[in-house]
Design an enzyme around this catalytic site. Structure first.
Site: not given
Length: 347
Positions: A31, A321, A324
């Site tokens: 991610s 978040d 990240h």
């Protein structure tokens, strides 16, 4: 002069004309570098909805796990690319867009294939299969000789391993009761070794791989494993440091084995740890809480437009978040990664 120009493959010549330092970039992993390959998958691990992307172009979510640009986007711009490498599974990955590379990364994937299977995302093995398919498309578009030149002169970047620990090992009793962190990291290193060898056999020569970040400093990790503390979880950071040492050692071994391999380990641990432990020096006001929601646990579907408490100015936050970094943090990380990977763009 004309004779010299004829010796330069057309694809490389075009990249020089466009102002690119390399003809293409190829991105694999999780991610941290996924730009939307999970968007159409039946998985909870995606970011193609607000408030993700609120500070990106046109304020639109793309599947990037960030409020704006990823470090990989900023690195690509620094190399002279006017367009970001498209998510290979997107509609944009066709025709001339493929000439400058592609992004195969998938959030919640890792070196351990079972991690991706657990979340129904693209494992590194599947990403490699997608890359093989890409190569065939590239050859059809530009011819065998130019395709070969793009493949061998392009830069390959890999970011993986974090999901293996945070989204699998630490929360999976089938793993943490069967393997010590040291044993599990050995399994990941063997997978890394195989992946690099496979990439090399497929023509890759310039490869950069990121280390694990300070896992114990991510807001979600502190919330889940910090036992009420607001401090980084030392145990998790030590696991990351141990893995990174093995990654460095194995990478040196791979370079000795393959004389034409330019393999560089890109340290993301140190610069991110420095930002987290010295936020004032780096222009940040908030380290413990992420911008989205309460900032303690939200990521993916839990970080949405209805998340209560989402900050108005993400540039003051290290984390967007709970897993990240924000675009502001990514800018600093991109600078560090570009500097440590400068040898990848040498002819």
């Amino acid at each position: 002069m004309k004779f010299v120009a004829l010796l330069i493959p057309l694809a490389i010549l075009l990249s020089i004309v466009k102002g690119q330092l390399v003809p293409a970039m190829f991105i694999f992993g999780d991610s941290i570098v996924d730009v939307g390959n999970n968007n159409d998958l039946v998985t909870l691990i995606k970011a193609n909805f607000p408030p993700y992307g609120r500070d990106f172009a046109h304020q639109e979510p793309t599947g990037r796990f960030c409020n704006g640009k990823l470090a990989i986007d900023i690195i690509a711009e620094g190399l002279g690319f006017t367009d970001h490498q498209p998510a290979y599974m997107s509609d944009n990955a066709n025709g001339e867009m493929l000439l400058t590379g592609a992004n195969f990364a998938s959030a919640a994937s890792g070196y351990y294939n079972a991690t991706a299977i657990l979340y129904n995302t693209f494992s590194l093995s599947q990403q490699l299969e997608n890359y093989k398919e890409y190569k065939n498309k590239l050859t059809a578009i530009t011819g065998k000789s130019n395709a070969s030149s793009i493949i061998s002169n392009g830069i390959y970047l890999i970011s993986s391993g974090s999901s293996d620990f945070l989204q699998n090992y630490y929360i999976n009793p089938l793993l943490f009761t069967s393997y010590t962190p040291n044993m599990f990291s050995d399994i990941l290193i063997e997978s890394y070794d195989n992946f690099i060898q496979n990439l090399y056999e497929l023509g890759a020569r310039r490869i950069g791989v990121t280390t694990l970040p300070p896992l114990g400093c991510l807001p979600a990790a502190i919330t889940a494993f910090g036992h009420g503390s607001n401090q980084c979880v030392a145990r998790l950071n030590n696991n990351a440091i141990s893995f990174n040492n093995k990654l460095n050692h194995r990478s040196q071994r791979l370079k000795r084995r393959f004389s034409k391999l330019n393999l560089v380990v890109l340290d993301i641990y140190s610069p991110l740890y420095s930002i987290i432990t010295k936020p004032d020096e780096n222009g940040f006001a908030e380290v413990r809480r992420a911008c989205c929601g309460t900032g303690l646990l939200e990521t993916s579907i839990l970080c949405n437009q209805h998340s209560i408490g989402t900050c108005s100015n993400a540039s003051q936050y290290v984390f967007w978040d709970s897993f990240h970094p924000t675009e502001a943090a990514n800018k600093i990380l991109a600078t560090n990664l570009s500097n440590s990977g400068s040898s990848l763009i040498q002819p």
